[in-house]
Design a protein around this motif. Sequence first.
Motif, mmCIF file in Angstrom:
data_model
loop_
_atom_site.group_PDB
_atom_site.id
_atom_site.type_symbol
_atom_site.label_atom_id
_atom_site.label_comp_id
_atom_site.label_asym_id
_atom_site.label_seq_id
_atom_site.Cartn_x
_atom_site.Cartn_y
_atom_site.Cartn_z
ATOM 1 N N ASN A 35 0.835 -1.209 0.000
ATOM 2 C CA ASN A 35 0.000 0.000 0.000
ATOM 3 C C ASN A 35 0.866 1.254 0.000
ATOM 4 O O ASN A 35 0.568 2.234 -0.690
ATOM 5 C CB ASN A 35 -0.927 -0.005 1.210
ATOM 6 C CG ASN A 35 -2.017 -1.064 1.112
ATOM 7 O OD1 ASN A 35 -2.340 -1.520 0.014
ATOM 8 N ND2 ASN A 35 -2.564 -1.469 2.237
ATOM 9 N N LEU A 36 1.954 1.235 0.774
ATOM 10 C CA LEU A 36 2.870 2.373 0.802
ATOM 11 C C LEU A 36 3.541 2.559 -0.554
ATOM 12 O O LEU A 36 3.682 3.690 -1.051
ATOM 13 C CB LEU A 36 3.918 2.180 1.894
ATOM 14 C CG LEU A 36 3.431 2.261 3.347
ATOM 15 C CD1 LEU A 36 4.539 1.839 4.296
ATOM 16 C CD2 LEU A 36 2.950 3.663 3.674
ATOM 17 N N ILE A 37 3.975 1.442 -1.150
ATOM 18 C CA ILE A 37 4.636 1.511 -2.459
ATOM 19 C C ILE A 37 3.683 2.094 -3.499
ATOM 20 O O ILE A 37 4.077 2.908 -4.338
ATOM 21 C CB ILE A 37 5.134 0.115 -2.875
ATOM 22 C CG1 ILE A 37 6.345 -0.288 -2.021
ATOM 23 C CG2 ILE A 37 5.474 0.071 -4.359
ATOM 24 C CD1 ILE A 37 6.827 -1.706 -2.253
ATOM 25 N N GLU A 38 2.424 1.690 -3.415
ATOM 26 C CA GLU A 38 1.446 2.196 -4.378
ATOM 27 C C GLU A 38 1.290 3.716 -4.244
ATOM 28 O O GLU A 38 1.158 4.427 -5.241
ATOM 29 C CB GLU A 38 0.110 1.493 -4.160
ATOM 30 C CG GLU A 38 -0.842 1.628 -5.342
ATOM 31 C CD GLU A 38 -1.931 0.562 -5.314
ATOM 32 O OE1 GLU A 38 -2.497 0.280 -6.390
ATOM 33 O OE2 GLU A 38 -2.217 0.007 -4.234
ATOM 34 N N GLN A 39 1.327 4.205 -3.015
ATOM 35 C CA GLN A 39 1.255 5.658 -2.814
ATOM 36 C C GLN A 39 2.481 6.365 -3.377
ATOM 37 O O GLN A 39 2.362 7.362 -4.096
ATOM 38 C CB GLN A 39 1.148 5.964 -1.322
ATOM 39 C CG GLN A 39 -0.150 5.543 -0.672
ATOM 40 C CD GLN A 39 -0.178 5.922 0.792
ATOM 41 O OE1 GLN A 39 -0.023 7.087 1.145
ATOM 42 N NE2 GLN A 39 -0.370 4.934 1.650
ATOM 43 N N VAL A 40 3.667 5.819 -3.061
ATOM 44 C CA VAL A 40 4.909 6.458 -3.507
ATOM 45 C C VAL A 40 4.993 6.456 -5.035
ATOM 46 O O VAL A 40 5.402 7.445 -5.656
ATOM 47 C CB VAL A 40 6.125 5.748 -2.885
ATOM 48 C CG1 VAL A 40 7.425 6.288 -3.476
ATOM 49 C CG2 VAL A 40 6.121 5.916 -1.366
ATOM 50 N N ALA A 41 4.608 5.329 -5.641
ATOM 51 C CA ALA A 41 4.707 5.210 -7.100
ATOM 52 C C ALA A 41 3.802 6.204 -7.822
ATOM 53 O O ALA A 41 4.057 6.561 -8.980
ATOM 54 C CB ALA A 41 4.360 3.781 -7.519
ATOM 55 N N ALA A 42 2.758 6.659 -7.141
ATOM 56 C CA ALA A 42 1.823 7.594 -7.776
ATOM 57 C C ALA A 42 2.309 9.040 -7.731
ATOM 58 O O ALA A 42 1.737 9.905 -8.391
ATOM 59 C CB ALA A 42 0.457 7.485 -7.096
ATOM 60 N N TRP A 43 3.357 9.291 -6.944
ATOM 61 C CA TRP A 43 3.842 10.660 -6.849
ATOM 62 C C TRP A 43 4.541 11.093 -8.136
ATOM 63 O O TRP A 43 5.288 10.317 -8.739
ATOM 64 C CB TRP A 43 4.822 10.809 -5.685
ATOM 65 C CG TRP A 43 4.198 10.572 -4.343
ATOM 66 C CD1 TRP A 43 2.878 10.608 -4.023
ATOM 67 C CD2 TRP A 43 4.897 10.236 -3.135
ATOM 68 N NE1 TRP A 43 2.687 10.324 -2.697
ATOM 69 C CE2 TRP A 43 3.908 10.092 -2.112
ATOM 70 C CE3 TRP A 43 6.232 10.043 -2.810
ATOM 71 C CZ2 TRP A 43 4.247 9.772 -0.805
ATOM 72 C CZ3 TRP A 43 6.571 9.731 -1.504
ATOM 73 C CH2 TRP A 43 5.576 9.595 -0.519
ATOM 74 N N LYS A 44 4.362 12.309 -8.491
ATOM 75 C CA LYS A 44 5.061 12.873 -9.653
ATOM 76 C C LYS A 44 6.201 13.734 -9.123
ATOM 77 O O LYS A 44 5.997 14.870 -8.685
ATOM 78 C CB LYS A 44 4.096 13.695 -10.509
ATOM 79 C CG LYS A 44 2.926 12.883 -11.055
ATOM 80 C CD LYS A 44 2.060 13.716 -11.985
ATOM 81 C CE LYS A 44 0.833 12.922 -12.443
ATOM 82 N NZ LYS A 44 1.178 11.630 -13.047
ATOM 83 N N VAL A 45 7.386 13.160 -9.095
ATOM 84 C CA VAL A 45 8.561 13.854 -8.554
ATOM 85 C C VAL A 45 9.705 13.751 -9.552
ATOM 86 O O VAL A 45 9.762 12.833 -10.388
ATOM 87 C CB VAL A 45 8.992 13.243 -7.200
ATOM 88 C CG1 VAL A 45 7.903 13.432 -6.165
ATOM 89 C CG2 VAL A 45 9.333 11.770 -7.354
ATOM 90 N N GLU A 46 10.611 14.678 -9.445
ATOM 91 C CA GLU A 46 11.830 14.642 -10.257
ATOM 92 C C GLU A 46 12.974 14.152 -9.387
ATOM 93 O O GLU A 46 13.156 14.610 -8.266
ATOM 94 C CB GLU A 46 12.142 16.039 -10.815
ATOM 95 C CG GLU A 46 11.120 16.544 -11.818
ATOM 96 C CD GLU A 46 11.523 17.877 -12.405
ATOM 97 O OE1 GLU A 46 12.650 18.329 -12.106
ATOM 98 O OE2 GLU A 46 10.717 18.454 -13.156
ATOM 99 N N GLY A 47 13.767 13.241 -9.928
ATOM 100 C CA GLY A 47 14.885 12.700 -9.166
ATOM 101 C C GLY A 47 14.405 11.753 -8.078
ATOM 102 O O GLY A 47 13.326 11.161 -8.167
ATOM 103 N N LYS A 48 15.220 11.627 -7.007
ATOM 104 C CA LYS A 48 14.910 10.689 -5.928
ATOM 105 C C LYS A 48 14.723 11.442 -4.622
ATOM 106 O O LYS A 48 15.474 12.371 -4.308
ATOM 107 C CB LYS A 48 16.035 9.655 -5.783
ATOM 108 C CG LYS A 48 16.161 8.740 -6.996
ATOM 109 C CD LYS A 48 17.168 7.643 -6.753
ATOM 110 C CE LYS A 48 17.220 6.658 -7.921
ATOM 111 N NZ LYS A 48 18.162 5.541 -7.682
#
Length: 436
Positions: A213-226
């Motif tokens: 569930n956490l990974i699914e949230q993080v993967a949905a973020w639109k971010v540049e870099g790490k």
Amino acid sequence: MVADLFDSGATPRPDTGPRPLADRLRPRRLVDVIGQEQVLGPEAPLGVMLASGSLSSLVFWGPPGVGKTTIARLLADETDLHFVQISAIFTGVPDLRKVFDEAKHRRTQGRGTLLFVDEIHRFNKAQQDGFLPHMEDGTILLVGATTENPSFELNAALLSRAQVLVLTRLTLADMERLAQRAEQELGRALPLDGPAREALLDMADGDGRALLNLIEQVAAWKVEGKLDSAALATRLMKRAAKYDKSGDEHYNLISALHKSVRGSDPDAALYWLARMLTGGEDPRYLARRILRMAIEDIGLADPQAQSICLHAWETYERIGSPEGELALGQAVAYLALAPKSNAGYAAYKAALREAKKTGSAPPPKHILNAPTRLMKEQGYGEGYAYDHDAEDGFSGQNYFPDGMKRPVLYQPVERGYERELKKRLEYFAKLRLRRT
């Protein structure tokens, strides 16, 4: 029909929307399950059962998110049993009757039923007893799942017909494998640097479902870099540690705290104290238990230990949280470093055994008071030796019931202040031998 509500053996409906990542990554074979080697390995209980073609009823005991439901479903697939899933929270007696009736009908058609009961400990004794005849005649193969200790929550009759298998929290290595599998499914790596990735795994606290569930949230973020750990912590809140103040976790952690003190490890003792406090444990309960540790494990090896614990308790009562907990922490550290002795505790238990053994045997008459003439005529107080008048202030008289063999109850150790007490005991023993 019950099958419509609970029976995953029914023909699945076509997907009408996006599926959660946890559902998409659900293993299709037992060999795909991550972790739980102690249960699934070739020489482990389930591995041996499947290899021999003989599967018995089971109870899976473990925390949430470690694969109990998934393993039960895959067991049905591998043994060609019809899988039916119910939850004890939502299932009543009429529902159970329908489940059993349909399993009986299915059996007449030559197919068995694996009945998976989630939260099985929520069923009362009568409901648990209702499973027994259907387990015995082969109508169902029961697989129960519980987060609570089966020894306390399930009937002995049910436990005698099922094998309990313990499923454990996923390790960090297991969680990393799960994260990599999720990234393959998503088709991209998570936008996290190394420390942030470790922090994400730590947030899930051994719960595979929570991690996905956490990974699914993080993967949905639109971010540049790490993102680094600080940025991750800003966006996500750490999952609360599992702690049940009235359940297994409560007793497991207080046991860990007590044994760390007994083992003279202040760092471990402070860690378990902190775990209980952050989990919401009542500091007053901990104060009582810390005082008990001083009495049971330090005793007279350091007579000051009890006073320090009492003062820590009083300090907490006077100033409250959060400063009061510091006093408890200091008491725990002191106890861990104090010399250890359970001689007083052992002597008390030995005295209880002697008291039960000797029943109502009266004290010897020479140590009884004689306030009346009749009592004096009966010999009360006759021959009593006043110790202050004796040489060295020690008479050496017998204070046990007449005819009772003198026991040795208190045996101080060669640690801390009890070294001095041991010398005194030996000194008095020599005087007693000389004067008898």
